[in-house]
Structure formats: C-alpha cells, structure tokens
Design a protein around this motif. Structure first.
Motif, PDB file in Angstrom:
ATOM      1  N   PHE A  86      -9.081 -48.871  15.547  1.00 52.40           N
ATOM      2  CA  PHE A  86     -10.224 -48.632  16.421  1.00 52.40           C
ATOM      3  C   PHE A  86      -9.969 -49.064  17.857  1.00 52.40           C
ATOM      4  O   PHE A  86     -10.780 -48.800  18.729  1.00 52.40           O
ATOM      5  CB  PHE A  86     -11.458 -49.377  15.891  1.00 52.40           C
ATOM      6  N   LEU A  87      -8.853 -49.755  18.090  1.00 48.72           N
ATOM      7  CA  LEU A  87      -8.572 -50.251  19.433  1.00 48.72           C
ATOM      8  C   LEU A  87      -7.706 -49.273  20.213  1.00 48.72           C
ATOM      9  O   LEU A  87      -6.801 -48.670  19.654  1.00 48.72           O
ATOM     10  CB  LEU A  87      -7.820 -51.588  19.356  1.00 48.72           C
ATOM     11  N   PRO A  88      -7.961 -49.156  21.516  1.00 49.98           N
ATOM     12  CA  PRO A  88      -7.024 -48.399  22.350  1.00 49.98           C
ATOM     13  C   PRO A  88      -5.674 -49.109  22.350  1.00 49.98           C
ATOM     14  O   PRO A  88      -5.603 -50.327  22.190  1.00 49.98           O
ATOM     15  CB  PRO A  88      -7.663 -48.450  23.739  1.00 49.98           C
ATOM     16  N   LYS A  89      -4.618 -48.367  22.542  1.00 49.68           N
ATOM     17  CA  LYS A  89      -3.270 -48.938  22.454  1.00 49.68           C
ATOM     18  C   LYS A  89      -3.053 -50.110  23.400  1.00 49.68           C
ATOM     19  O   LYS A  89      -2.359 -51.056  23.065  1.00 49.68           O
ATOM     20  CB  LYS A  89      -2.218 -47.857  22.693  1.00 49.68           C
ATOM     21  N   LYS A  90      -3.650 -50.061  24.580  1.00 47.77           N
ATOM     22  CA  LYS A  90      -3.420 -51.140  25.539  1.00 47.77           C
ATOM     23  C   LYS A  90      -4.076 -52.455  25.113  1.00 47.77           C
ATOM     24  O   LYS A  90      -3.720 -53.510  25.620  1.00 47.77           O
ATOM     25  CB  LYS A  90      -3.887 -50.739  26.931  1.00 47.77           C
ATOM     26  N   PHE A  91      -5.013 -52.432  24.161  1.00 46.10           N
ATOM     27  CA  PHE A  91      -5.679 -53.642  23.698  1.00 46.10           C
ATOM     28  C   PHE A  91      -5.142 -54.152  22.363  1.00 46.10           C
ATOM     29  O   PHE A  91      -5.592 -55.174  21.867  1.00 46.10           O
ATOM     30  CB  PHE A  91      -7.183 -53.423  23.576  1.00 46.10           C
TER      31      PHE A  91
END
Length: 157
Positions: A86-91
């Motif tokens: 569920f997280l964007p890759k940068k996070f």
C-alpha cells in the motif's frame, strides 16, 4: 506491532476494505511466520537473556518460554512486508526502519538477544518470500474475478 492483536487488526481492516487478495497473503504469511517461530522455539529452546546474563532487566514481565527466535519480530516482519504493497515506493524504506525498530525494542525490553531478532527477521522474510513465490495474490485475484464474472448474467437477445 509484532503481536497477534496488531496482526488481527490489520487483517480485519483489509477484509473490511475488501482487499481480499492482500488479506489472504497476510493471513498465510503471518500464519507461517507465527507457526514457524513457535516450532523453532520448541526445537532450539534457547533461554532468554535475563536467564543467562546477570544484570539484564526484564522490562516485559508477560513473556515466557524460549527466546530464540523472536516470534514478535517474525510476525512484525511478515505483516509489515505484506502491508508495504500500500506504500509508494519512495516510502517503503520506512517499513524496513519499522521492522528494525521492532527488533531493537525486543532487545531493549531485555527479552531477546540480537541473534533471536535475526532469527525472527529470517522467519518473517522467509514467510513472505514463500507467499510471493507461490503467487497467492494472483491465485486469489483470479478466483475473485472468476466469481465476479459468474455473477454477471449475460443479457438475453
């Protein structure tokens, strides 16, 4: 975060929000991590640090049984790695930081040695790798899509 209560809350949230494929992955990976850490504890039966090293303070009096591997760390690792979808890759780096913090907290509490934490990490990563290798998400999504297409009745001419 490595408790069965957090695991259950995450699973319940995924089911309520109808993320069935991720919920299935979480259920399978979490169950594997939980059961594998319990099996490893019964096989190795290594004592906790407070039992073998003088001067270590147990800050969590609810623990019992062997220390290796850390079941909390195994379950937290499996849960967090599944939820990173569920997280964007940068996070996603924050997910790994959170996993490390769970392990460090177990050492701080005086109930696990560093090797116990590494064992928990290995079991958690292994459970998620097994689930991803089996492609459980793809299997569940295919079944959900198949049952959804059966519910749609074709229009009669």
């Amino acid at each position: 975060i490595g408790s069965v209560y957090f695991f259950g809350a995450c699973l319940g949230f995924l089911l309520l929000t109808k993320h069935y494929a991720v919920a299935t992955k979480l259920l399978v990976a979490g169950s594997i991590a939980y059961l594998a850490s319990g099996l490893a504890k019964s096989l190795w039966g290594r004592s906790r640090p407070t039992e073998v090293i003088q001067g270590i303070v147990n800050r969590d009096y609810t623990v019992f049984g062997p220390g290796f591997p850390s079941g909390h760390t195994a379950l937290a690792t499996a849960t967090i790695l599944i939820l990173t979808e569920f997280l964007p890759k940068k996070f996603r780096i924050f997910a790994f930081v959170l996993i490390i913090l769970v392990g460090l907290s177990r050492i701080y509490l005086g109930i696990h040695a560093p090797l116990d934490i590494f064992g928990g990490f290995a079991i958690g990563f292994g459970a998620v790798a097994l689930v991803n290798h089996l492609q459980i998400k793809d299997i569940i999504e295919a079944k959900v899509n198949k049952s959804a297409s059966k519910r749609q009745k074709p229009a009669k001419a």
